[in-house]
Design a protein around this motif. Structure first.
Motif, PDB file in Angstrom:
ATOM      1  N   SER A  84      -8.021  -6.783   5.377  1.00 33.50           N
ATOM      2  CA  SER A  84      -9.033  -7.664   5.957  1.00 33.50           C
ATOM      3  C   SER A  84      -9.382  -8.815   5.023  1.00 33.50           C
ATOM      4  N   TRP A  85      -9.118  -8.644   3.729  1.00 36.76           N
ATOM      5  CA  TRP A  85      -9.364  -9.706   2.751  1.00 36.76           C
ATOM      6  C   TRP A  85      -8.619 -10.986   3.124  1.00 36.76           C
ATOM      7  N   LEU A  86      -7.436 -10.835   3.698  1.00 39.29           N
ATOM      8  CA  LEU A  86      -6.627 -11.985   4.088  1.00 39.29           C
ATOM      9  C   LEU A  86      -6.614 -12.191   5.592  1.00 39.29           C
ATOM     10  N   GLY A  87      -7.513 -11.519   6.279  1.00 42.84           N
ATOM     11  CA  GLY A  87      -7.551 -11.664   7.727  1.00 42.84           C
ATOM     12  C   GLY A  87      -6.388 -10.994   8.423  1.00 42.84           C
ATOM     13  N   CYS A  88      -5.746 -10.046   7.748  1.00 42.39           N
ATOM     14  CA  CYS A  88      -4.616  -9.336   8.352  1.00 42.39           C
ATOM     15  C   CYS A  88      -5.137  -8.217   9.254  1.00 42.39           C
ATOM     16  N   GLN A  89      -4.346  -7.836  10.215  1.00 42.58           N
ATOM     17  CA  GLN A  89      -4.748  -6.808  11.164  1.00 42.58           C
ATOM     18  C   GLN A  89      -4.934  -5.474  10.461  1.00 42.58           C
ATOM     19  N   THR A  90      -6.054  -4.835  10.708  1.00 45.31           N
ATOM     20  CA  THR A  90      -6.324  -3.515  10.157  1.00 45.31           C
ATOM     21  C   THR A  90      -5.878  -2.454  11.150  1.00 45.31           C
ATOM     22  N   VAL A  91      -4.971  -1.591  10.711  1.00 42.58           N
ATOM     23  CA  VAL A  91      -4.450  -0.552  11.595  1.00 42.58           C
ATOM     24  C   VAL A  91      -4.958   0.805  11.124  1.00 42.58           C
ATOM     25  N   ASN A  92      -4.856   1.785  11.998  1.00 46.93           N
ATOM     26  CA  ASN A  92      -5.388   3.106  11.698  1.00 46.93           C
ATOM     27  C   ASN A  92      -4.352   3.942  10.948  1.00 46.93           C
ATOM     28  N   PHE A  93      -4.361   3.807   9.632  1.00 44.26           N
ATOM     29  CA  PHE A  93      -3.487   4.641   8.815  1.00 44.26           C
ATOM     30  C   PHE A  93      -4.128   4.846   7.459  1.00 44.26           C
ATOM     31  N   ASN A  94      -3.667   5.890   6.777  1.00 45.40           N
ATOM     32  CA  ASN A  94      -4.089   6.160   5.411  1.00 45.40           C
ATOM     33  C   ASN A  94      -2.960   5.797   4.461  1.00 45.40           C
ATOM     34  N   LEU A  95      -3.307   5.292   3.296  1.00 41.46           N
ATOM     35  CA  LEU A  95      -2.302   5.017   2.281  1.00 41.46           C
ATOM     36  C   LEU A  95      -2.132   6.237   1.380  1.00 41.46           C
ATOM     37  N   VAL A  96      -0.897   6.516   1.035  1.00 41.55           N
ATOM     38  CA  VAL A  96      -0.595   7.576   0.083  1.00 41.55           C
ATOM     39  C   VAL A  96       0.354   7.027  -0.968  1.00 41.55           C
ATOM     40  N   ALA A  97       0.262   7.560  -2.174  1.00 44.14           N
ATOM     41  CA  ALA A  97       1.183   7.193  -3.244  1.00 44.14           C
ATOM     42  C   ALA A  97       2.273   8.254  -3.317  1.00 44.14           C
ATOM     43  N   ARG A  98       3.508   7.824  -3.223  1.00 42.09           N
ATOM     44  CA  ARG A  98       4.627   8.771  -3.228  1.00 42.09           C
ATOM     45  C   ARG A  98       5.257   8.832  -4.614  1.00 42.09           C
ATOM     46  N   PHE A  99       5.219  10.031  -5.191  1.00 38.33           N
ATOM     47  CA  PHE A  99       5.770  10.283  -6.516  1.00 38.33           C
ATOM     48  C   PHE A  99       7.041  11.119  -6.409  1.00 38.33           C
ATOM     49  N   ASN A 100       7.887  11.002  -7.414  1.00 35.97           N
ATOM     50  CA  ASN A 100       8.985  11.946  -7.559  1.00 35.97           C
ATOM     51  C   ASN A 100       8.456  13.253  -8.134  1.00 35.97           C
ATOM     52  N   LYS A 101       9.021  14.368  -7.681  1.00 38.84           N
ATOM     53  CA  LYS A 101       8.667  15.664  -8.251  1.00 38.84           C
ATOM     54  C   LYS A 101       9.298  15.816  -9.628  1.00 38.84           C
ATOM     55  N   LYS A 102       8.587  16.516 -10.503  1.00 43.59           N
ATOM     56  CA  LYS A 102       9.093  16.745 -11.843  1.00 43.59           C
ATOM     57  C   LYS A 102      10.301  17.662 -11.819  1.00 43.59           C
ATOM     58  N   ASN A 103      10.227  18.710 -11.029  1.00 43.71           N
ATOM     59  CA  ASN A 103      11.330  19.676 -10.930  1.00 43.71           C
ATOM     60  C   ASN A 103      12.005  19.520  -9.575  1.00 43.71           C
ATOM     61  N   PHE A 104      13.222  19.020  -9.595  1.00 45.19           N
ATOM     62  CA  PHE A 104      13.939  18.771  -8.346  1.00 45.19           C
ATOM     63  C   PHE A 104      15.424  19.014  -8.561  1.00 45.19           C
ATOM     64  N   ASP A 105      15.983  19.861  -7.705  1.00 43.44           N
ATOM     65  CA  ASP A 105      17.416  20.133  -7.713  1.00 43.44           C
ATOM     66  C   ASP A 105      17.984  19.690  -6.371  1.00 43.44           C
ATOM     67  N   PRO A 106      18.722  18.568  -6.335  1.00 39.75           N
ATOM     68  CA  PRO A 106      19.226  18.056  -5.056  1.00 39.75           C
ATOM     69  C   PRO A 106      20.153  19.021  -4.332  1.00 39.75           C
ATOM     70  N   LYS A 107      20.709  20.002  -5.056  1.00 42.69           N
ATOM     71  CA  LYS A 107      21.622  20.947  -4.423  1.00 42.69           C
ATOM     72  C   LYS A 107      20.881  22.029  -3.643  1.00 42.69           C
ATOM     73  N   SER A 108      19.611  22.262  -4.020  1.00 42.73           N
ATOM     74  CA  SER A 108      18.901  23.358  -3.362  1.00 42.73           C
ATOM     75  C   SER A 108      17.601  22.925  -2.697  1.00 42.73           C
ATOM     76  N   ASN A 109      17.241  21.646  -2.824  1.00 39.10           N
ATOM     77  CA  ASN A 109      15.961  21.173  -2.303  1.00 39.10           C
ATOM     78  C   ASN A 109      16.151  19.845  -1.599  1.00 39.10           C
ATOM     79  N   ASP A 110      15.682  19.756  -0.375  1.00 40.00           N
ATOM     80  CA  ASP A 110      15.808  18.525   0.392  1.00 40.00           C
ATOM     81  C   ASP A 110      14.658  17.554   0.141  1.00 40.00           C
ATOM     82  N   GLN A 111      13.600  18.003  -0.485  1.00 39.58           N
ATOM     83  CA  GLN A 111      12.423  17.164  -0.666  1.00 39.58           C
ATOM     84  C   GLN A 111      12.137  16.973  -2.144  1.00 39.58           C
TER      85      GLN A 111
END
Length: 315
Positions: A84-111
């Motif tokens: 709204s600071w720039l007059g942009c359309q305000t939509v109904n959503f929440n912002l989240v910050a997406r981090f990489n997980k510290k422990n991740f094995d691509p062979k056994s974990n999809d997320q």
């Protein structure tokens, strides 16, 4: 709110030196440290679905009482969190910050990522803070460090040593080389965050403000920003902009001899390979005036800009 740190090398994102074919020394970028400081910002709708929206990055502020504890702060562009600071359309959503997980094995974990929901932490009362100058496209907030630990995220926050001194900022000029790292919407990654690095140059340091329109139906606003020659896109909004002291072929492009964080990516003039960067000194002064309890700013030098009044909160 406060994170305990151990033997992390928080200040060394440009750490190795090699000798180029011309015999001049050149900096080799420690990309891994920068990658871990960059956070992707997603918009989550009422249906729970998320979509990439922009970029943020982490800095730390030491505390006066204990050298081993720091505040972890997320920085982004103001228009990302306050449309709204720039007059942009305000939509109904929440912002989240997406981090990489510290422990991740691509062979056994999809997320391999985890979301930090700003609506669900213990620091809601602090909200987003912005500089008092209404023409500066910067916003930041303190993160709940215990929550970061409980989520098992992998990150490094840039330290005060990564910020420039006044004399270093004053030495930057047209042609000084810059680098950014941020989200590219088409390649944000499904299992991990993959920050995209881009390179360019300072193209102008205007004394006045630049009229810009960030969103299609928004209003024109005069923004305080430097112009940079770089192919940055809307998903890069909020990316950290670094000064790189020399090119990778060993040739100097002007400016000081130390790599530093000099701004936050703001506007993008798509098709012209020109973007606007909010200067970092406004972040420094806003942090100092935000009344963060027990925060130690002795390692920061405030560049010379007009006096800053206490920052305002975005609710």
């Amino acid at each position: 709110m406060i994170r305990k740190v151990h033997a992390l090398l928080l200040g060394l994102f440009f750490s190795f030196v090699y000798i180029s074919a011309s015999g001049q020394s050149a900096f080799q970028v420690n990309y891994e440290v920068i990658r871990k400081s960059v956070v992707f910002i997603y918009a989550r709708g009422s249906d729970g679905q998320t979509q990439p929206a922009g970029t943020g990055f982490l800095i730390n502020i030491p505390t006066k009482s204990n050298n081993n504890t720091v505040y972890v702060i997320l920085v982004t562009a103001r228009h990302m969190v306050d449309p709204s600071w720039l007059g942009c359309q305000t939509v109904n959503f929440n912002l989240v910050a997406r981090f990489n997980k510290k422990n991740f094995d691509p062979k056994s974990n999809d997320q391999g990522t985890v979301d930090y929901d700003f609506q669900d932490d213990s620091l809601k009362g602090l909200n987003w803070i912005v500089p008092i100058d209404n023409s500066v496209d910067i916003a930041y907030r303190i993160l709940d460090a215990p929550k970061l630990e409980s989520l098992g995220v992998e990150y490094i926050a840039l330290s005060p040593n990564n910020f420039p001194k006044s004399i270093e900022l004053q030495s930057l000029e047209t042609g000084s080389q810059i680098m950014s790292a941020g989200l590219f919407p088409g390649a944000s990654g499904k299992k991990r965050n993959y920050p995209i690095f881009k390179f360019g140059y300072i193209s102008s340091r205007p004394d006045g403000k630049i009229s810009s329109q960030v969103c299609p139906n928004g209003r024109q606003i005069d923004l305080t920003q430097w112009m940079i020659a770089a192919s940055l896109v809307p998903g890069n909004s909020g990316s950290p902009i670094f000064f790189v002291p020399v090119g990778f072929n060993g040739i100097s492009f002007g400016g000081a001899g130390r790599a530093t964080l000099i701004g936050v990516q703001s506007t993008s003039f798509v098709g012209w390979d020109i973007a606007g960067m909010a200067p970092i000194q406004f972040l420094i002064d806003s942090l100092k005036s935000a009344n963060i309890p027990n925060a130690d700013f002795s390692a920061f030098e405030s560049p010379v800009i007009p006096p800053v009044m206490p920052s305002e909160n975005i609710h």
